[in-house]
Design a protein around this motif. Structure first.
Motif, PDB file in Angstrom:
ATOM      1  N   LYS A  65      -7.525  11.690  -8.122  1.00 43.00           N
ATOM      2  CA  LYS A  65      -6.122  11.916  -7.773  1.00 43.00           C
ATOM      3  C   LYS A  65      -5.647  10.872  -6.759  1.00 43.00           C
ATOM      4  O   LYS A  65      -4.587  10.266  -6.923  1.00 43.00           O
ATOM      5  CB  LYS A  65      -5.947  13.320  -7.210  1.00 43.00           C
ATOM      6  N   PHE A  66      -6.460  10.651  -5.707  1.00 41.78           N
ATOM      7  CA  PHE A  66      -6.062   9.683  -4.688  1.00 41.78           C
ATOM      8  C   PHE A  66      -6.024   8.275  -5.281  1.00 41.78           C
ATOM      9  O   PHE A  66      -5.096   7.499  -5.004  1.00 41.78           O
ATOM     10  CB  PHE A  66      -7.034   9.720  -3.499  1.00 41.78           C
ATOM     11  N   ALA A  67      -7.028   7.930  -6.086  1.00 42.58           N
ATOM     12  CA  ALA A  67      -7.069   6.598  -6.686  1.00 42.58           C
ATOM     13  C   ALA A  67      -5.876   6.352  -7.603  1.00 42.58           C
ATOM     14  O   ALA A  67      -5.300   5.255  -7.621  1.00 42.58           O
ATOM     15  CB  ALA A  67      -8.370   6.422  -7.457  1.00 42.58           C
ATOM     16  N   LYS A  68      -5.462   7.381  -8.341  1.00 43.64           N
ATOM     17  CA  LYS A  68      -4.337   7.235  -9.266  1.00 43.64           C
ATOM     18  C   LYS A  68      -3.016   7.114  -8.512  1.00 43.64           C
ATOM     19  O   LYS A  68      -2.145   6.322  -8.877  1.00 43.64           O
ATOM     20  CB  LYS A  68      -4.277   8.435 -10.208  1.00 43.64           C
ATOM     21  N   GLU A  69      -2.852   7.908  -7.451  1.00 40.89           N
ATOM     22  CA  GLU A  69      -1.604   7.915  -6.704  1.00 40.89           C
ATOM     23  C   GLU A  69      -1.490   6.762  -5.713  1.00 40.89           C
ATOM     24  O   GLU A  69      -0.386   6.431  -5.267  1.00 40.89           O
ATOM     25  CB  GLU A  69      -1.450   9.245  -5.956  1.00 40.89           C
ATOM     26  N   ASN A  70      -2.618   6.152  -5.353  1.00 41.83           N
ATOM     27  CA  ASN A  70      -2.632   5.100  -4.334  1.00 41.83           C
ATOM     28  C   ASN A  70      -3.435   3.877  -4.783  1.00 41.83           C
ATOM     29  O   ASN A  70      -4.345   3.422  -4.082  1.00 41.83           O
ATOM     30  CB  ASN A  70      -3.229   5.653  -3.033  1.00 41.83           C
ATOM     31  N   PRO A  71      -3.117   3.316  -5.938  1.00 39.91           N
ATOM     32  CA  PRO A  71      -3.925   2.198  -6.456  1.00 39.91           C
ATOM     33  C   PRO A  71      -3.904   0.964  -5.562  1.00 39.91           C
ATOM     34  O   PRO A  71      -4.916   0.283  -5.421  1.00 39.91           O
ATOM     35  CB  PRO A  71      -3.283   1.900  -7.818  1.00 39.91           C
ATOM     36  N   ASN A  72      -2.762   0.661  -4.946  1.00 38.01           N
ATOM     37  CA  ASN A  72      -2.700  -0.511  -4.074  1.00 38.01           C
ATOM     38  C   ASN A  72      -3.448  -0.278  -2.764  1.00 38.01           C
ATOM     39  O   ASN A  72      -4.026  -1.205  -2.196  1.00 38.01           O
ATOM     40  CB  ASN A  72      -1.240  -0.887  -3.790  1.00 38.01           C
ATOM     41  N   THR A  73      -3.448   0.965  -2.298  1.00 41.93           N
ATOM     42  CA  THR A  73      -4.204   1.310  -1.093  1.00 41.93           C
ATOM     43  C   THR A  73      -5.695   1.143  -1.354  1.00 41.93           C
ATOM     44  O   THR A  73      -6.427   0.579  -0.530  1.00 41.93           O
ATOM     45  CB  THR A  73      -3.914   2.766  -0.669  1.00 41.93           C
ATOM     46  N   VAL A 100       0.836  -1.202   0.000  1.00 39.74           N
ATOM     47  CA  VAL A 100       0.000   0.000   0.000  1.00 39.74           C
ATOM     48  C   VAL A 100       0.869   1.250   0.000  1.00 39.74           C
ATOM     49  O   VAL A 100       1.927   1.291   0.635  1.00 39.74           O
ATOM     50  CB  VAL A 100      -0.960   0.024   1.207  1.00 39.74           C
ATOM     51  N   GLU A 101       0.432   2.256  -0.727  1.00 39.06           N
ATOM     52  CA  GLU A 101       1.173   3.521  -0.797  1.00 39.06           C
ATOM     53  C   GLU A 101       0.939   4.377   0.442  1.00 39.06           C
ATOM     54  O   GLU A 101       1.798   5.151   0.857  1.00 39.06           O
ATOM     55  CB  GLU A 101       0.748   4.313  -2.044  1.00 39.06           C
ATOM     56  N   LYS A 102      -0.247   4.241   1.045  1.00 44.32           N
ATOM     57  CA  LYS A 102      -0.593   5.006   2.240  1.00 44.32           C
ATOM     58  C   LYS A 102      -1.220   4.052   3.238  1.00 44.32           C
ATOM     59  O   LYS A 102      -2.303   3.516   2.998  1.00 44.32           O
ATOM     60  CB  LYS A 102      -1.556   6.142   1.899  1.00 44.32           C
ATOM     61  N   SER A 103      -0.548   3.832   4.354  1.00 44.22           N
ATOM     62  CA  SER A 103      -1.003   2.800   5.288  1.00 44.22           C
ATOM     63  C   SER A 103      -2.079   3.290   6.256  1.00 44.22           C
ATOM     64  O   SER A 103      -2.844   2.491   6.789  1.00 44.22           O
ATOM     65  CB  SER A 103       0.183   2.260   6.092  1.00 44.22           C
ATOM     66  N   LYS A 104      -2.163   4.596   6.497  1.00 43.03           N
ATOM     67  CA  LYS A 104      -3.192   5.131   7.389  1.00 43.03           C
ATOM     68  C   LYS A 104      -4.110   6.035   6.577  1.00 43.03           C
ATOM     69  O   LYS A 104      -3.660   7.003   5.970  1.00 43.03           O
ATOM     70  CB  LYS A 104      -2.574   5.919   8.542  1.00 43.03           C
ATOM     71  N   ILE A 105      -5.395   5.706   6.562  1.00 35.95           N
ATOM     72  CA  ILE A 105      -6.339   6.492   5.779  1.00 35.95           C
ATOM     73  C   ILE A 105      -7.433   7.072   6.666  1.00 35.95           C
ATOM     74  O   ILE A 105      -7.884   6.438   7.622  1.00 35.95           O
ATOM     75  CB  ILE A 105      -6.980   5.642   4.661  1.00 35.95           C
ATOM     76  N   PHE A 133      -8.781  -4.796   7.700  1.00 34.40           N
ATOM     77  CA  PHE A 133      -7.928  -3.720   7.191  1.00 34.40           C
ATOM     78  C   PHE A 133      -6.469  -3.975   7.575  1.00 34.40           C
ATOM     79  O   PHE A 133      -5.560  -3.786   6.771  1.00 34.40           O
ATOM     80  CB  PHE A 133      -8.383  -2.365   7.744  1.00 34.40           C
ATOM     81  N   LYS A 134      -6.274  -4.397   8.803  1.00 37.60           N
ATOM     82  CA  LYS A 134      -4.910  -4.665   9.275  1.00 37.60           C
ATOM     83  C   LYS A 134      -4.246  -5.733   8.426  1.00 37.60           C
ATOM     84  O   LYS A 134      -3.053  -5.632   8.095  1.00 37.60           O
ATOM     85  CB  LYS A 134      -4.949  -5.097  10.748  1.00 37.60           C
ATOM     86  N   GLU A 135      -5.011  -6.754   8.047  1.00 38.93           N
ATOM     87  CA  GLU A 135      -4.468  -7.815   7.200  1.00 38.93           C
ATOM     88  C   GLU A 135      -3.980  -7.276   5.861  1.00 38.93           C
ATOM     89  O   GLU A 135      -3.080  -7.853   5.237  1.00 38.93           O
ATOM     90  CB  GLU A 135      -5.543  -8.881   6.950  1.00 38.93           C
ATOM     91  N   GLU A 136      -4.569  -6.175   5.427  1.00 37.13           N
ATOM     92  CA  GLU A 136      -4.201  -5.566   4.150  1.00 37.13           C
ATOM     93  C   GLU A 136      -3.150  -4.462   4.306  1.00 37.13           C
ATOM     94  O   GLU A 136      -2.814  -3.766   3.350  1.00 37.13           O
ATOM     95  CB  GLU A 136      -5.454  -4.980   3.483  1.00 37.13           C
ATOM     96  N   GLY A 137      -2.642  -4.295   5.527  1.00 41.21           N
ATOM     97  CA  GLY A 137      -1.630  -3.275   5.764  1.00 41.21           C
ATOM     98  C   GLY A 137      -2.198  -1.883   5.935  1.00 41.21           C
ATOM     99  O   GLY A 137      -1.483  -0.888   5.768  1.00 41.21           O
ATOM    100  N   LEU A 138      -3.480  -1.801   6.301  1.00 40.16           N
ATOM    101  CA  LEU A 138      -4.137  -0.507   6.446  1.00 40.16           C
ATOM    102  C   LEU A 138      -4.575  -0.241   7.882  1.00 40.16           C
ATOM    103  O   LEU A 138      -4.974  -1.154   8.610  1.00 40.16           O
ATOM    104  CB  LEU A 138      -5.385  -0.433   5.555  1.00 40.16           C
ATOM    105  N   GLU A 139      -4.508   1.025   8.251  1.00 41.48           N
ATOM    106  CA  GLU A 139      -5.090   1.494   9.502  1.00 41.48           C
ATOM    107  C   GLU A 139      -6.134   2.542   9.119  1.00 41.48           C
ATOM    108  O   GLU A 139      -5.838   3.494   8.403  1.00 41.48           O
ATOM    109  CB  GLU A 139      -4.033   2.123  10.406  1.00 41.48           C
ATOM    110  N   VAL A 140      -7.366   2.353   9.590  1.00 45.86           N
ATOM    111  CA  VAL A 140      -8.451   3.263   9.251  1.00 45.86           C
ATOM    112  C   VAL A 140      -8.756   4.190  10.421  1.00 45.86           C
ATOM    113  O   VAL A 140      -8.982   3.732  11.541  1.00 45.86           O
ATOM    114  CB  VAL A 140      -9.727   2.486   8.857  1.00 45.86           C
ATOM    115  N   GLU A 141      -8.732   5.488  10.156  1.00 39.28           N
ATOM    116  CA  GLU A 141      -9.105   6.484  11.157  1.00 39.28           C
ATOM    117  C   GLU A 141     -10.495   7.022  10.803  1.00 39.28           C
ATOM    118  O   GLU A 141     -10.644   7.803   9.864  1.00 39.28           O
ATOM    119  CB  GLU A 141      -8.113   7.640  11.178  1.00 39.28           C
TER     120      GLU A 141
END
Length: 326
Positions: free
Chosen positions: A236-244, A33-38, A60-68
């Protein structure tokens, strides 16, 4: 927050049916993921239970993400947060997303993109209610009255207008007034408004605390099974963070699947929607779709055109971003 079409449709199909259209944009394959905390915009309503399920179960954690989670008052109100970057992704009703995209509101950030379906209507989950001693008893009594909605020009206003018209009430005769969902019960009780367009768990809470009575089910007749809301971001966010985005979609697919299970959701409602256990046990569930279906979502845009919430025909397909798990 989902005539509204004078169109008879079956759940999962749009307009008069047909096969699912494949959206044009594809999210990236699994990767770091390009951005781990969203920062994710959410309302304290049943519709977003899948997010809280996904957080609680570690999807989310399994995917490397932290959701705020960031509390919003409605989809329309959250869109400026997406544009400014204060929010990365937000929950919102389809009407608000389509209206903003049609106006080019987010053109400076490559427009708005829809990445996950969220909620679809079922009976008893979209109700216009009033207090038990109100003079408003039937839909026709709403003519000339004031109805609370959470934000203007959203799914609530659209479905209210469609079902009012279906019940021989001129939608133009009704005045809509903005109130956050948690404040609607008091507004009905003290007479600030004649009725309120509520969603769960606020419907059940108002029924139990002030004896709120149903005047009109706004998810019936022409709006039966109407798609309600989902999750969007900017181009913009989708293009810059496709894996996220793809990681978010995979986690949400699991959350959407599990949100259909009442025993899983009820204790979470107590936590994030701040209702008691008995209220949580009585709420009426809608559906939590697990895929973005362009044909189904197009139904909302068609209804918006019918009721003047869009000035011209609008194709939703270019807004959709699909990927693994979505």
């Amino acid at each position: 927050m989902s005539a509204v079409a004078m169109l008879a449709v079956v759940s999962g199909c749009g307009l008069l049916g047909g096969s699912e259209d494949k959206p044009s944009n594809e999210a990236a394959a699994p990767g770091k993921v390009e951005k781990s905390k969203i920062k994710l915009g959410l309302l304290p309503i049943l519709d977003v239970a899948s997010v809280h399920v996904a957080i609680k179960k570690g999807y989310f954690k399994e995917e490397g993400l932290e959701v705020e989670p960031v509390t919003i008052t409605g989809g329309a109100a959250a869109i400026p947060g997406l544009i400014s970057g204060d929010l990365d992704i937000t929950f919102g009703n389809w009407v608000s997303f389509y209206a903003a995209e049609a106006k080019g509101t987010a053109s400076k950030v490559d427009g708005l993109k829809l990445i996950n379906d969220g909620y679809q209507a079922k009976p008893e989950m979209f109700l216009i209610v009033t207090k038990p001693d109100s003079a408003v008893k039937t839909p026709k009594d709403l003519a000339g009255k004031t109805i609370a909605i959470n934000t203007f020009k959203n799914i609530a206003e659209l479905t209210a207008k469609a079902t009012l018209q279906a019940n021989d009430v001129d939608p133009k005769s009704v005045t809509f007034k903005e109130f956050p969902f948690p404040e609607m019960e008091a507004a009905v009780k003290n007479g600030t408004v004649d009725a309120a367009f509520m969603v769960e768990p606020f419907i059940t809470k108002a029924q139990r605390s002030i004896g709120a009575v149903t005047v009109l089910d706004a998810a019936s007749g022409p709006t039966d099974g109407i798609p309600v809301a989902g999750y969007g971001t900017t181009g913009k966010f989708a293009k810059e963070n496709p894996n996220t985005v793809a990681a978010f979609q995979r986690a949400m697919a699991k959350g959407q699947r599990d949100a259909a299970d009442r025993p899983t959701v009820e204790p979470l409602l107590v936590e994030y929607a701040k209702v008691d256990k008995e209220t949580a046990s009585l709420v009426h569930f809608g559906e939590f779709p697990t895929s973005l279906d362009a044909t189904r979502l197009q139904r909302v845009a068609t209804l918006m055109r019918t009721y003047g919430l869009l000035d011209k025909d609008f194709d939703v397909k270019p807004m959709l971003v699909t990927g693994s798990g979505s």
